[in-house]
Design a protein around this motif. Structure first.
Motif, PDB file in Angstrom:
ATOM      1  N   GLU A  10       0.847  -1.174   0.000  1.00 35.90           N
ATOM      2  CA  GLU A  10       0.000   0.000   0.000  1.00 35.90           C
ATOM      3  C   GLU A  10       0.890   1.233   0.000  1.00 35.90           C
ATOM      4  O   GLU A  10       2.008   1.213   0.539  1.00 35.90           O
ATOM      5  CB  GLU A  10      -0.900   0.023   1.240  1.00 35.90           C
ATOM      6  N   ILE A 165      -5.304   7.389  -1.152  1.00 39.38           N
ATOM      7  CA  ILE A 165      -6.496   6.742  -1.720  1.00 39.38           C
ATOM      8  C   ILE A 165      -6.375   6.604  -3.229  1.00 39.38           C
ATOM      9  O   ILE A 165      -6.655   5.542  -3.804  1.00 39.38           O
ATOM     10  CB  ILE A 165      -7.761   7.536  -1.343  1.00 39.38           C
ATOM     11  N   GLN A 166      -5.926   7.669  -3.903  1.00 34.09           N
ATOM     12  CA  GLN A 166      -5.825   7.647  -5.365  1.00 34.09           C
ATOM     13  C   GLN A 166      -4.768   6.663  -5.856  1.00 34.09           C
ATOM     14  O   GLN A 166      -5.013   5.892  -6.794  1.00 34.09           O
ATOM     15  CB  GLN A 166      -5.497   9.053  -5.880  1.00 34.09           C
ATOM     16  N   ASP A 168      -3.422   4.020  -4.273  1.00 40.24           N
ATOM     17  CA  ASP A 168      -3.805   2.630  -4.005  1.00 40.24           C
ATOM     18  C   ASP A 168      -4.898   2.173  -4.965  1.00 40.24           C
ATOM     19  O   ASP A 168      -4.919   1.009  -5.385  1.00 40.24           O
ATOM     20  CB  ASP A 168      -4.269   2.472  -2.561  1.00 40.24           C
ATOM     21  N   LYS A 169      -5.790   3.074  -5.323  1.00 42.55           N
ATOM     22  CA  LYS A 169      -6.836   2.725  -6.291  1.00 42.55           C
ATOM     23  C   LYS A 169      -6.213   2.409  -7.649  1.00 42.55           C
ATOM     24  O   LYS A 169      -6.605   1.452  -8.315  1.00 42.55           O
ATOM     25  CB  LYS A 169      -7.844   3.871  -6.426  1.00 42.55           C
ATOM     26  N   ARG A 170      -5.218   3.210  -8.060  1.00 36.89           N
ATOM     27  CA  ARG A 170      -4.535   2.958  -9.332  1.00 36.89           C
ATOM     28  C   ARG A 170      -3.794   1.628  -9.296  1.00 36.89           C
ATOM     29  O   ARG A 170      -3.812   0.868 -10.272  1.00 36.89           O
ATOM     30  CB  ARG A 170      -3.548   4.095  -9.625  1.00 36.89           C
ATOM     31  N   ALA A 172      -4.489  -0.975  -7.480  1.00 30.64           N
ATOM     32  CA  ALA A 172      -5.475  -2.058  -7.517  1.00 30.64           C
ATOM     33  C   ALA A 172      -6.037  -2.230  -8.927  1.00 30.64           C
ATOM     34  O   ALA A 172      -6.164  -3.362  -9.419  1.00 30.64           O
ATOM     35  CB  ALA A 172      -6.604  -1.770  -6.530  1.00 30.64           C
ATOM     36  N   ASN A 173      -6.372  -1.127  -9.599  1.00 28.71           N
ATOM     37  CA  ASN A 173      -6.894  -1.204 -10.966  1.00 28.71           C
ATOM     38  C   ASN A 173      -5.892  -1.862 -11.910  1.00 28.71           C
ATOM     39  O   ASN A 173      -6.251  -2.706 -12.739  1.00 28.71           O
ATOM     40  CB  ASN A 173      -7.232   0.198 -11.483  1.00 28.71           C
TER      41      ASN A 173
END
Length: 214
Positions: A10, A165-166, A168-170, A172-173
């Motif tokens: 993370e 947040i941004q 980790d979202k990238r 994961a995507n």
């Protein structure tokens, strides 16, 4: 003794630093952003472009991928380095394939690799003995991640939280798009560690001990 260690992490968990410590303590090669330069040479794409593209998967690109849209250089501003007018894979696919090839080449000697779906790539490779592979996922409490990002990058708490947040979202995507697994799912890893619980140095020590014991 594990010869190949992958570190998924993370943002703000200290994963890169931990990976570097592990490599130093084991006397292994360490690879993180070095892979970008190698992939640039392999693919003909610029290092700057790869760094911006490797985890920046938009919903629009996912839609184009489903439709089978391809890219072809069509102007003098072609940043891909590909021949003009030559149909190719989508740029994100080009980046992933270049990095995948580099990762498979790197395991000719013991190493620690951070990110870039290395756990999945090596877990599905016949080039190595799977008994030599250790896949680790490092996470941390939000308060600890905020503190680290604020200290390192001098960000405000609000900006640091948004960035965590941004990013980790990238991540994961990117992982969920290019692999058959889910980013952070415990089934994909041999070890999951909360670096907030034991600290950066102790986390690295635990990974080293497991690598030596296995």
């Amino acid at each position: 003794m594990k010869k190949y260690i992958t570190i998924s992490r993370e943002y703000g968990s200290g994963g890169r630093l931990i990976g570097k410590m592990v490599a130093e303590q084991l006397g292994y090669k360490f690879y993180d952003k070095e892979i970008i330069l190698m992939a640039a040479e392999e693919s003909g794409l610029s290092a700057e472009f790869i760094e911006k593209t490797e985890q920046n998967i938009s919903s629009g690109w996912l839609y184009n991928l489903l439709l089978g849209t391809t890219f072809a250089g069509t102007s003098s501003g072609n940043t891909s380095g590909q021949p003009m007018g030559q149909a190719t894979l989508p740029l994100q696919d080009q980046v992933f394939n270049a990095e995948r090839k580099i990762i498979l080449d790197l395991v000719k000697e013991p190493c620690v690799i951070v990110g870039r779906c290395a756990d999945y790539i090596l877990s599905n490779s016949e080039a190595i003995d799977q008994k030599d592979l250790l896949n680790v996922f490092i996470y941390a409490d939000m308060d600890e991640k905020l503190k680290r990002i604020e200290e390192i990058y001098k960000e405000s708490e609000g900006d640091a939280r948004k960035q965590i947040i941004q990013i980790d979202k990238r991540r994961a995507n990117h992982y969920n798009t290019f692999t058959e697994n889910t980013w952070g799912d415990r089934k994909n890893y041999d070890m999951l560690i909360n670096s907030s619980s034991v600290g950066i140095e102790a986390t690295a020590k635990w990974i080293v001990e497991l690598a030596k014991r296995a």
